[in-house]
Design a protein around this motif. Sequence first.
Motif: not given
Lengths: 489, 55
Positions: A239, A243, A246, A252, A460, B9, B12-13, B15-16, B18-22, B27, B30, B36, B39
Amino acid sequence: MSRLIIMGGGVSGHTAATFAKKWLGDKHEVIVVTPNSQWNWIPSNIWVGVGQMTKEQVTFPLAPVYKKAKIDYKQAKAVSIHPNGKADNDDAYITIEYTEDGKVGQTEELGYDYLINATGPKLNFGATEGLGEGSNLGEHTVSVCTADHAEHASHELEKIFAKAKAGERQKILVGTGHGMCTCQGAAFEYIFNIEHEAKKAGVRDMIDIKWISNEAFLGDFGMGGLHMKVGGYAVSSKLFAESLFAERNVDWIIGAHVSKVEAGNIHYELLDGSTGEESFDFSMLIPPFAGVGLKAYDKAGEDITATIFAPNGFMKVDANYSAGAYENWKASDWPRTYQNPTFSNMFACGIAFAPPHIISKPMSSPNGTPINPTPPRTGMPSGIIGKAVAHSVCDLITKGDSAKLHEASMAEMGAACVASSGKGVFNGTAAAMTVYPVVPDFEKYPGTGRDTDYTFGEIGLAGHWIKHILHHLFIYKAKVKPGWTLIPE
Amino acid sequence: MSTRKEEANFAKSDQFNLTMLPGKFAIGLRTCKIFQLFRFVVINIKMLIVVSKSH
Protein backbone atom coordinates in the motif's frame (compact mmCIF):
# COMPACT_ATOMS: atom_id res chain seq x y z
CA MET A 1 52.82 -12.71 11.79
CA SER A 2 49.56 -13.75 10.12
CA ARG A 3 48.33 -12.57 6.79
CA LEU A 4 44.69 -11.73 6.07
CA ILE A 5 43.68 -11.20 2.46
CA ILE A 6 40.40 -9.48 1.68
CA MET A 7 39.19 -9.92 -1.88
CA GLY A 8 37.07 -6.89 -2.71
CA GLY A 9 37.08 -3.29 -1.52
CA GLY A 10 33.42 -2.34 -1.62
CA VAL A 11 31.25 -1.52 1.38
CA SER A 12 31.70 -4.92 3.02
CA GLY A 13 35.34 -5.55 2.07
CA HIS A 14 36.46 -2.04 2.93
CA THR A 15 34.71 -2.22 6.31
CA ALA A 16 36.33 -5.59 7.01
CA ALA A 17 39.78 -4.37 5.95
CA THR A 18 39.78 -1.13 7.90
CA PHE A 19 38.51 -2.73 11.11
CA ALA A 20 40.84 -5.73 10.78
CA LYS A 21 43.86 -3.47 10.43
CA LYS A 22 42.74 -1.33 13.35
CA TRP A 23 42.34 -4.39 15.57
CA LEU A 24 45.41 -6.30 14.37
CA GLY A 25 47.82 -3.36 14.27
CA ASP A 26 51.28 -3.73 12.78
CA LYS A 27 51.83 -7.22 14.13
CA HIS A 28 49.84 -8.76 11.31
CA GLU A 29 49.39 -8.09 7.64
CA VAL A 30 46.14 -7.04 5.96
CA ILE A 31 45.99 -7.06 2.17
CA VAL A 32 43.11 -5.84 0.03
CA VAL A 33 42.84 -7.14 -3.51
CA THR A 34 40.35 -5.19 -5.59
CA PRO A 35 40.27 -4.42 -9.31
CA ASN A 36 39.01 -0.89 -8.63
CA SER A 37 41.17 2.16 -8.03
CA GLN A 38 38.24 4.12 -6.61
CA TRP A 39 35.88 3.55 -3.72
CA ASN A 40 32.28 4.31 -4.62
CA TRP A 41 29.44 5.24 -2.26
CA ILE A 42 26.94 3.44 -4.45
CA PRO A 43 23.67 4.78 -2.92
CA SER A 44 24.58 8.27 -4.15
CA ASN A 45 25.02 7.02 -7.73
CA ILE A 46 21.31 7.75 -8.00
CA TRP A 47 22.04 11.47 -7.73
CA VAL A 48 24.82 11.11 -10.33
CA GLY A 49 22.33 9.38 -12.61
CA VAL A 50 20.11 12.47 -12.69
CA GLY A 51 22.95 14.97 -12.94
CA GLN A 52 22.66 16.24 -9.39
CA MET A 53 26.12 14.99 -8.36
CA THR A 54 29.33 14.35 -10.21
CA LYS A 55 31.17 11.07 -10.29
CA GLU A 56 33.95 12.68 -8.24
CA GLN A 57 31.50 13.44 -5.42
CA VAL A 58 30.64 9.78 -4.91
CA THR A 59 34.10 8.26 -5.37
CA PHE A 60 37.62 8.67 -3.99
CA PRO A 61 40.96 6.97 -4.71
CA LEU A 62 41.63 3.94 -2.54
CA ALA A 63 45.46 4.00 -2.64
CA PRO A 64 46.02 7.01 -0.29
CA VAL A 65 43.43 5.73 2.17
CA TYR A 66 45.00 2.28 2.37
CA LYS A 67 48.44 3.84 2.65
CA LYS A 68 47.25 5.91 5.61
CA ALA A 69 45.61 2.87 7.20
CA LYS A 70 48.76 0.76 6.56
CA ILE A 71 46.77 -1.73 4.54
CA ASP A 72 48.61 -3.37 1.65
CA TYR A 73 46.60 -2.66 -1.51
CA LYS A 74 46.76 -4.60 -4.73
CA GLN A 75 44.77 -3.19 -7.59
CA ALA A 76 44.01 -6.54 -9.10
CA LYS A 77 41.21 -9.01 -9.49
CA ALA A 78 41.28 -12.31 -7.65
CA VAL A 79 41.23 -15.19 -10.11
CA SER A 80 41.49 -18.42 -8.14
CA ILE A 81 41.73 -19.83 -4.63
CA HIS A 82 44.06 -22.68 -3.71
CA PRO A 83 43.12 -23.47 -0.10
CA ASN A 84 45.39 -26.51 0.17
CA GLY A 85 48.36 -24.97 -1.62
CA LYS A 86 50.02 -26.73 -4.52
CA ALA A 87 51.81 -30.03 -5.10
CA ASP A 88 55.09 -28.98 -3.47
CA ASN A 89 53.74 -26.54 -0.89
CA ASP A 90 50.84 -26.81 1.59
CA ASP A 91 50.45 -23.08 2.07
CA ALA A 92 47.12 -21.66 0.95
CA TYR A 93 47.25 -18.96 -1.71
CA ILE A 94 45.20 -17.05 -4.23
CA THR A 95 46.16 -15.95 -7.71
CA ILE A 96 45.51 -12.39 -8.76
CA GLU A 97 45.66 -10.48 -12.02
CA TYR A 98 46.60 -6.81 -11.89
CA THR A 99 44.33 -4.14 -13.36
CA GLU A 100 46.56 -1.24 -12.34
CA ASP A 101 47.96 0.95 -15.12
CA GLY A 102 51.39 -0.34 -16.12
CA LYS A 103 50.80 -3.80 -14.64
CA VAL A 104 47.65 -4.82 -16.48
CA GLY A 105 47.51 -8.56 -17.02
CA GLN A 106 50.43 -9.40 -14.72
CA THR A 107 49.67 -12.26 -12.36
CA GLU A 108 50.88 -13.07 -8.87
CA GLU A 109 50.38 -15.71 -6.19
CA LEU A 110 49.57 -14.40 -2.72
CA GLY A 111 49.79 -16.70 0.30
CA TYR A 112 47.27 -16.26 3.10
CA ASP A 113 46.45 -17.46 6.58
CA TYR A 114 42.90 -16.11 6.46
CA LEU A 115 40.80 -15.13 3.47
CA ILE A 116 37.70 -12.95 3.30
CA ASN A 117 35.71 -13.03 0.10
CA ALA A 118 34.00 -9.66 -0.34
CA THR A 119 34.11 -9.54 -4.10
CA GLY A 120 30.55 -8.28 -4.47
CA PRO A 121 28.55 -9.21 -7.54
CA LYS A 122 29.20 -9.62 -11.19
CA LEU A 123 26.67 -7.35 -12.91
CA ASN A 124 25.23 -10.06 -15.08
CA PHE A 125 23.86 -8.00 -17.98
CA GLY A 126 24.46 -10.97 -20.26
CA ALA A 127 21.69 -12.97 -18.55
CA THR A 128 19.08 -11.05 -20.55
CA GLU A 129 19.31 -10.95 -24.32
CA GLY A 130 20.12 -7.41 -25.44
CA LEU A 131 20.73 -6.04 -21.93
CA GLY A 132 24.48 -6.47 -22.35
CA GLU A 133 27.33 -8.92 -22.82
CA GLY A 134 28.65 -10.66 -19.71
CA SER A 135 29.24 -7.94 -17.14
CA ASN A 136 29.18 -5.17 -19.74
CA LEU A 137 26.19 -2.89 -20.15
CA GLY A 138 24.55 -3.03 -23.56
CA GLU A 139 23.70 -0.15 -25.86
CA HIS A 140 19.93 -0.02 -25.41
CA THR A 141 19.55 0.77 -21.73
CA VAL A 142 21.46 2.56 -18.98
CA SER A 143 22.44 1.55 -15.45
CA VAL A 144 23.26 3.24 -12.14
CA CYS A 145 25.18 0.30 -10.68
CA THR A 146 28.56 2.04 -10.99
CA ALA A 147 29.54 5.71 -10.93
CA ASP A 148 30.55 5.50 -14.61
CA HIS A 149 27.21 3.93 -15.53
CA ALA A 150 25.38 6.63 -13.57
CA GLU A 151 27.29 9.41 -15.32
CA HIS A 152 26.37 7.89 -18.67
CA ALA A 153 22.74 7.58 -17.56
CA SER A 154 22.70 11.26 -16.64
CA HIS A 155 23.89 12.31 -20.11
CA GLU A 156 21.25 10.13 -21.77
CA LEU A 157 18.55 11.52 -19.49
CA GLU A 158 19.56 15.07 -20.40
CA LYS A 159 18.84 14.25 -24.07
CA ILE A 160 15.38 12.94 -23.13
CA PHE A 161 14.57 16.11 -21.20
CA ALA A 162 15.79 18.20 -24.13
CA LYS A 163 13.49 16.32 -26.52
CA ALA A 164 10.58 16.71 -24.10
CA LYS A 165 11.27 20.44 -23.88
CA ALA A 166 11.19 20.58 -27.68
CA GLY A 167 7.68 19.14 -27.57
CA GLU A 168 8.48 15.50 -28.36
CA ARG A 169 6.63 13.14 -25.99
CA GLN A 170 9.04 10.75 -24.23
CA LYS A 171 8.62 7.44 -22.45
CA ILE A 172 10.83 6.32 -19.58
CA LEU A 173 10.97 2.76 -18.28
CA VAL A 174 12.82 1.91 -15.08
CA GLY A 175 13.08 -1.30 -13.08
CA THR A 176 14.65 -4.74 -13.19
CA GLY A 177 16.08 -6.35 -16.31
CA HIS A 178 15.50 -10.00 -15.40
CA GLY A 179 13.20 -12.20 -13.34
CA MET A 180 15.91 -12.91 -10.77
CA CYS A 181 17.13 -9.41 -9.98
CA THR A 182 17.71 -7.84 -6.62
CA CYS A 183 18.33 -4.18 -5.73
CA GLN A 184 14.81 -2.99 -6.56
CA GLY A 185 15.44 -0.19 -4.05
CA ALA A 186 18.01 1.47 -6.31
CA ALA A 187 15.67 1.44 -9.29
CA PHE A 188 12.83 2.62 -7.04
CA GLU A 189 14.90 5.60 -5.92
CA TYR A 190 16.05 6.34 -9.45
CA ILE A 191 12.57 6.43 -10.95
CA PHE A 192 11.40 8.94 -8.36
CA ASN A 193 14.48 11.09 -8.87
CA ILE A 194 13.75 11.14 -12.60
CA GLU A 195 10.15 12.11 -11.86
CA HIS A 196 11.33 14.86 -9.50
CA GLU A 197 13.85 16.25 -12.01
CA ALA A 198 11.31 16.11 -14.84
CA LYS A 199 8.92 18.15 -12.72
CA LYS A 200 11.69 20.59 -11.83
CA ALA A 201 12.63 20.96 -15.48
CA GLY A 202 8.99 21.65 -16.39
CA VAL A 203 8.72 18.63 -18.69
CA ARG A 204 6.78 16.18 -16.51
CA ASP A 205 3.65 16.53 -18.63
CA MET A 206 5.62 15.49 -21.71
CA ILE A 207 7.06 12.33 -20.15
CA ASP A 208 5.34 9.03 -19.39
CA ILE A 209 7.17 7.16 -16.66
CA LYS A 210 6.66 3.46 -16.04
CA TRP A 211 8.02 0.93 -13.57
CA ILE A 212 8.71 -2.71 -14.44
CA SER A 213 9.81 -5.16 -11.81
CA ASN A 214 10.16 -8.83 -10.94
CA GLU A 215 8.46 -8.26 -7.59
CA ALA A 216 5.18 -10.15 -7.14
CA PHE A 217 3.78 -6.95 -5.63
CA LEU A 218 4.97 -3.38 -5.39
CA GLY A 219 6.91 -2.88 -2.15
CA ASP A 220 8.29 -6.44 -1.99
CA PHE A 221 11.87 -5.04 -2.21
CA GLY A 222 13.29 -8.57 -2.25
CA MET A 223 12.30 -8.99 1.40
CA GLY A 224 8.81 -10.34 0.88
CA GLY A 225 7.54 -6.86 1.66
CA LEU A 226 7.17 -5.55 5.17
CA HIS A 227 4.52 -4.25 7.49
CA MET A 228 4.76 -0.89 9.16
CA LYS A 229 2.66 1.04 11.59
CA VAL A 230 0.83 3.96 10.00
CA GLY A 231 -2.06 5.83 11.61
CA GLY A 232 -2.62 3.13 14.18
CA TYR A 233 -2.67 0.33 11.58
CA ALA A 234 0.01 -2.17 10.67
CA VAL A 235 -0.04 -1.89 6.88
CA SER A 236 1.74 -3.68 4.08
CA SER A 237 4.53 -1.96 2.16
CA LYS A 238 2.41 -2.77 -0.92
CA LEU A 239 0.00 0.00 0.00
CA PHE A 240 2.88 2.33 0.90
CA ALA A 241 4.66 1.76 -2.43
CA GLU A 242 1.52 1.85 -4.57
CA SER A 243 0.56 5.14 -2.98
CA LEU A 244 3.97 6.62 -3.81
CA PHE A 245 3.63 5.55 -7.45
CA ALA A 246 0.03 6.72 -7.78
CA GLU A 247 0.78 10.09 -6.19
CA ARG A 248 3.54 10.66 -8.73
CA ASN A 249 1.52 9.32 -11.67
CA VAL A 250 3.98 6.51 -12.32
CA ASP A 251 2.32 3.39 -13.71
CA TRP A 252 3.70 -0.08 -13.03
CA ILE A 253 4.10 -3.60 -14.38
CA ILE A 254 5.01 -6.13 -11.71
CA GLY A 255 5.79 -9.86 -11.66
CA ALA A 256 7.74 -9.35 -14.88
CA HIS A 257 10.74 -11.18 -16.28
CA VAL A 258 12.38 -9.06 -18.96
CA SER A 259 13.40 -11.63 -21.55
CA LYS A 260 14.76 -9.47 -24.33
CA VAL A 261 15.88 -5.90 -24.83
CA GLU A 262 16.00 -4.21 -28.22
CA ALA A 263 16.49 -0.61 -29.27
CA GLY A 264 13.52 1.19 -27.73
CA ASN A 265 11.63 -1.96 -26.82
CA ILE A 266 11.59 -4.75 -24.25
CA HIS A 267 9.88 -8.12 -24.23
CA TYR A 268 8.66 -9.53 -20.96
CA GLU A 269 6.85 -12.49 -19.45
CA LEU A 270 4.50 -12.12 -16.51
CA LEU A 271 3.76 -14.41 -13.59
CA ASP A 272 0.48 -15.49 -15.25
CA GLY A 273 2.47 -16.75 -18.24
CA SER A 274 1.35 -13.99 -20.60
CA THR A 275 3.93 -12.03 -22.57
CA GLY A 276 4.10 -8.44 -23.65
CA GLU A 277 6.23 -5.67 -25.02
CA GLU A 278 6.90 -2.18 -23.78
CA SER A 279 8.47 0.61 -25.75
CA PHE A 280 10.76 3.27 -24.29
CA ASP A 281 12.90 6.24 -25.18
CA PHE A 282 15.03 5.89 -22.06
CA SER A 283 15.36 2.85 -19.85
CA MET A 284 17.34 1.98 -16.75
CA LEU A 285 17.13 -1.71 -15.97
CA ILE A 286 19.05 -3.26 -13.07
CA PRO A 287 20.85 -6.45 -14.15
CA PRO A 288 20.75 -9.67 -12.16
CA PHE A 289 23.73 -10.38 -9.92
CA ALA A 290 26.00 -13.44 -10.00
CA GLY A 291 29.24 -14.39 -8.32
CA VAL A 292 32.36 -12.89 -9.91
CA GLY A 293 33.49 -16.25 -11.25
CA LEU A 294 36.29 -17.16 -8.85
CA LYS A 295 37.63 -20.67 -9.32
CA ALA A 296 39.07 -22.96 -6.65
CA TYR A 297 41.61 -25.76 -7.02
CA ASP A 298 43.03 -28.45 -4.74
CA LYS A 299 46.69 -29.41 -4.37
CA ALA A 300 46.59 -31.58 -7.46
CA GLY A 301 45.07 -28.81 -9.54
CA GLU A 302 41.62 -30.44 -9.58
CA ASP A 303 38.73 -27.98 -9.80
CA ILE A 304 36.95 -27.76 -6.43
CA THR A 305 34.91 -24.65 -7.26
CA ALA A 306 31.65 -26.51 -6.63
CA THR A 307 32.84 -27.41 -3.12
CA ILE A 308 33.41 -23.80 -2.12
CA PHE A 309 30.91 -21.94 -4.23
CA ALA A 310 27.19 -22.33 -4.87
CA PRO A 311 26.08 -22.73 -8.52
CA ASN A 312 25.34 -18.98 -8.70
CA GLY A 313 29.01 -18.25 -7.97
CA PHE A 314 28.54 -17.00 -4.41
CA MET A 315 30.60 -18.54 -1.61
CA LYS A 316 29.05 -21.18 0.63
CA VAL A 317 29.00 -20.23 4.29
CA ASP A 318 27.35 -21.57 7.46
CA ALA A 319 23.83 -21.39 6.02
CA ASN A 320 21.31 -24.21 5.73
CA TYR A 321 21.31 -24.87 2.00
CA SER A 322 18.99 -27.84 2.27
CA ALA A 323 15.89 -26.13 3.67
CA GLY A 324 13.86 -27.32 0.69
CA ALA A 325 10.38 -25.96 0.00
CA TYR A 326 9.18 -22.49 1.02
CA GLU A 327 7.01 -23.99 3.79
CA ASN A 328 10.17 -25.27 5.51
CA TRP A 329 12.13 -22.03 5.43
CA LYS A 330 13.21 -20.66 8.77
CA ALA A 331 15.09 -17.63 9.99
CA SER A 332 17.70 -20.05 11.35
CA ASP A 333 18.57 -21.11 7.76
CA TRP A 334 20.47 -17.83 7.44
CA PRO A 335 24.22 -17.79 8.18
CA ARG A 336 25.54 -16.42 11.44
CA THR A 337 29.35 -16.45 11.15
CA TYR A 338 29.87 -16.53 7.35
CA GLN A 339 32.60 -19.13 7.71
CA ASN A 340 33.07 -21.51 4.80
CA PRO A 341 32.02 -25.00 5.94
CA THR A 342 34.95 -26.71 4.19
CA PHE A 343 37.82 -24.32 4.94
CA SER A 344 37.60 -22.70 8.35
CA ASN A 345 40.08 -19.94 7.48
CA MET A 346 37.82 -18.69 4.71
CA PHE A 347 34.85 -16.32 5.14
CA ALA A 348 32.51 -14.40 2.85
CA CYS A 349 30.66 -11.14 3.45
CA GLY A 350 28.39 -8.70 1.67
CA ILE A 351 26.91 -9.85 -1.61
CA ALA A 352 29.63 -12.50 -1.99
CA PHE A 353 28.08 -15.02 0.43
CA ALA A 354 25.56 -17.50 -0.91
CA PRO A 355 22.16 -17.01 0.75
CA PRO A 356 20.33 -20.22 1.73
CA HIS A 357 17.31 -19.23 -0.33
CA ILE A 358 15.43 -16.13 -1.34
CA ILE A 359 13.44 -14.09 1.20
CA SER A 360 10.39 -13.32 -0.92
CA LYS A 361 7.91 -16.07 -1.66
CA PRO A 362 9.23 -18.06 -4.64
CA MET A 363 7.18 -17.54 -7.77
CA SER A 364 7.33 -18.79 -11.32
CA SER A 365 5.20 -18.44 -14.41
CA PRO A 366 3.21 -21.41 -15.78
CA ASN A 367 6.03 -21.70 -18.33
CA GLY A 368 8.45 -22.45 -15.48
CA THR A 369 10.25 -19.10 -15.56
CA PRO A 370 11.25 -18.10 -12.03
CA ILE A 371 10.14 -14.53 -11.39
CA ASN A 372 11.08 -13.42 -7.93
CA PRO A 373 13.55 -11.00 -6.38
CA THR A 374 16.73 -12.43 -4.94
CA PRO A 375 17.74 -11.33 -1.43
CA PRO A 376 19.24 -7.87 -0.92
CA ARG A 377 22.60 -8.01 0.88
CA THR A 378 23.82 -4.48 0.30
CA GLY A 379 24.19 -1.37 2.44
CA MET A 380 23.85 -1.66 6.19
CA PRO A 381 23.78 -5.50 6.39
CA SER A 382 26.82 -5.61 4.13
CA GLY A 383 28.81 -3.32 6.46
CA ILE A 384 27.68 -5.09 9.63
CA ILE A 385 28.55 -8.52 8.24
CA GLY A 386 31.96 -7.23 7.05
CA LYS A 387 32.74 -5.94 10.52
CA ALA A 388 31.59 -9.15 12.25
CA VAL A 389 33.68 -11.30 9.91
CA ALA A 390 36.75 -9.08 10.45
CA HIS A 391 36.21 -9.39 14.21
CA SER A 392 36.08 -13.18 13.97
CA VAL A 393 39.26 -13.37 11.92
CA CYS A 394 41.10 -11.00 14.27
CA ASP A 395 40.07 -13.13 17.26
CA LEU A 396 41.19 -16.30 15.49
CA ILE A 397 44.56 -14.67 14.83
CA THR A 398 45.07 -13.17 18.28
CA LYS A 399 43.30 -15.72 20.50
CA GLY A 400 43.79 -18.92 18.53
CA ASP A 401 41.56 -21.40 16.75
CA SER A 402 39.24 -21.83 19.74
CA ALA A 403 38.15 -18.18 19.66
CA LYS A 404 34.39 -17.73 19.50
CA LEU A 405 33.25 -16.40 16.14
CA HIS A 406 31.20 -13.23 15.96
CA GLU A 407 27.69 -13.48 14.59
CA ALA A 408 25.62 -11.24 12.34
CA SER A 409 22.58 -13.10 11.11
CA MET A 410 20.34 -11.19 8.73
CA ALA A 411 17.45 -12.73 10.65
CA GLU A 412 18.56 -10.79 13.75
CA MET A 413 19.73 -7.66 11.99
CA GLY A 414 17.84 -4.59 10.89
CA ALA A 415 18.42 -2.31 7.95
CA ALA A 416 17.74 1.32 7.28
CA CYS A 417 16.84 2.42 3.78
CA VAL A 418 16.32 5.96 2.59
CA ALA A 419 15.03 6.47 -0.94
CA SER A 420 15.28 10.16 -1.60
CA SER A 421 14.31 12.26 -4.58
CA GLY A 422 15.70 15.68 -5.28
CA LYS A 423 18.95 17.15 -4.09
CA GLY A 424 18.06 20.51 -2.57
CA VAL A 425 17.89 20.81 1.20
CA PHE A 426 14.28 21.95 1.26
CA ASN A 427 12.83 20.81 -2.05
CA GLY A 428 13.51 17.08 -1.83
CA THR A 429 11.54 14.33 -0.23
CA ALA A 430 12.34 10.82 0.86
CA ALA A 431 10.79 7.57 1.91
CA ALA A 432 12.74 6.58 5.02
CA MET A 433 12.32 3.00 6.12
CA THR A 434 13.77 0.67 8.67
CA VAL A 435 13.13 -3.02 8.77
CA TYR A 436 13.86 -5.32 11.67
CA PRO A 437 14.91 -7.99 11.05
CA VAL A 438 15.80 -8.08 7.36
CA VAL A 439 14.90 -11.76 7.10
CA PRO A 440 11.47 -12.27 8.66
CA ASP A 441 11.31 -14.56 11.66
CA PHE A 442 7.76 -15.91 11.85
CA GLU A 443 8.54 -17.98 14.95
CA LYS A 444 9.59 -14.91 16.91
CA TYR A 445 7.18 -12.44 15.31
CA PRO A 446 4.09 -14.39 14.21
CA GLY A 447 2.01 -12.53 11.65
CA THR A 448 4.37 -10.08 10.02
CA GLY A 449 7.67 -11.87 10.75
CA ARG A 450 9.10 -8.60 11.98
CA ASP A 451 9.08 -6.31 14.98
CA THR A 452 6.63 -3.57 13.99
CA ASP A 453 8.03 -1.27 16.70
CA TYR A 454 11.24 -1.07 14.67
CA THR A 455 9.87 -1.60 11.17
CA PHE A 456 8.52 1.67 9.94
CA GLY A 457 8.38 3.94 6.96
CA GLU A 458 7.48 7.54 6.42
CA ILE A 459 7.71 10.15 3.73
CA GLY A 460 9.02 13.65 4.12
CA LEU A 461 11.87 16.10 4.27
CA ALA A 462 13.34 14.45 7.38
CA GLY A 463 14.35 11.32 5.48
CA HIS A 464 15.79 13.50 2.75
CA TRP A 465 18.04 15.24 5.28
CA ILE A 466 19.12 11.85 6.62
CA LYS A 467 20.08 10.76 3.10
CA HIS A 468 22.27 13.86 2.74
CA ILE A 469 23.93 13.22 6.09
CA LEU A 470 24.50 9.53 5.32
CA HIS A 471 26.25 10.46 2.07
CA HIS A 472 28.81 12.63 3.88
CA LEU A 473 29.12 10.40 6.95
CA PHE A 474 29.84 7.20 5.07
CA ILE A 475 32.36 8.78 2.72
CA TYR A 476 34.06 10.32 5.77
CA LYS A 477 34.10 6.92 7.48
CA ALA A 478 35.41 5.13 4.39
CA LYS A 479 38.25 7.64 4.18
CA VAL A 480 39.29 6.51 7.68
CA LYS A 481 39.26 10.07 8.98
CA PRO A 482 39.50 10.84 12.71
CA GLY A 483 36.65 9.27 14.69
CA TRP A 484 35.61 7.00 11.79
CA THR A 485 34.91 4.07 14.09
CA LEU A 486 32.23 6.10 15.89
CA ILE A 487 30.07 6.11 12.77
CA PRO A 488 27.98 2.94 12.78
CA GLU A 489 27.76 0.71 9.72
CA MET B 1 -18.32 19.90 -8.08
CA SER B 2 -14.60 20.39 -8.27
CA THR B 3 -12.23 17.47 -7.67
CA ARG B 4 -9.63 17.96 -5.04
CA LYS B 5 -6.26 18.31 -6.76
CA GLU B 6 -4.55 15.72 -4.57
CA GLU B 7 -7.23 13.13 -5.42
CA ALA B 8 -7.08 13.59 -9.19
CA ASN B 9 -4.67 10.69 -9.75
CA PHE B 10 -7.24 8.13 -8.53
CA ALA B 11 -8.93 8.49 -11.90
CA LYS B 12 -5.79 8.09 -13.99
CA SER B 13 -5.55 4.30 -13.80
CA ASP B 14 -7.31 1.32 -12.27
CA GLN B 15 -4.14 0.54 -10.34
CA PHE B 16 -4.04 4.03 -8.85
CA ASN B 17 -7.72 3.80 -7.97
CA LEU B 18 -7.09 0.90 -5.59
CA THR B 19 -4.47 2.54 -3.43
CA MET B 20 -4.36 5.51 -1.07
CA LEU B 21 -3.30 9.07 -1.81
CA PRO B 22 -2.22 11.66 0.73
CA GLY B 23 -4.48 14.60 1.37
CA LYS B 24 -3.49 18.23 1.85
CA PHE B 25 -2.78 17.76 5.56
CA ALA B 26 -0.41 14.80 5.04
CA ILE B 27 1.38 16.59 2.19
CA GLY B 28 1.65 19.70 4.36
CA LEU B 29 3.24 17.76 7.19
CA ARG B 30 5.80 16.22 4.81
CA THR B 31 7.10 19.65 3.90
CA CYS B 32 6.53 21.52 7.19
CA LYS B 33 10.07 22.28 8.34
CA ILE B 34 9.27 22.40 12.06
CA PHE B 35 7.36 19.11 12.00
CA GLN B 36 10.05 17.51 9.84
CA LEU B 37 12.76 18.66 12.23
CA PHE B 38 10.90 16.81 14.97
CA ARG B 39 10.51 13.74 12.73
CA PHE B 40 14.21 13.97 11.85
CA VAL B 41 15.06 13.52 15.52
CA VAL B 42 12.53 10.70 15.95
CA ILE B 43 13.64 8.80 12.81
CA ASN B 44 17.29 9.14 13.79
CA ILE B 45 16.61 7.76 17.25
CA LYS B 46 14.64 4.86 15.76
CA MET B 47 17.39 4.14 13.25
CA LEU B 48 20.05 4.22 15.96
CA ILE B 49 18.03 1.72 17.99
CA VAL B 50 17.79 -0.57 14.96
CA VAL B 51 21.54 -0.18 14.36
CA SER B 52 22.35 -0.95 18.01
CA LYS B 53 20.08 -4.02 17.97
CA SER B 54 21.86 -5.20 14.81
CA HIS B 55 25.42 -5.26 16.13
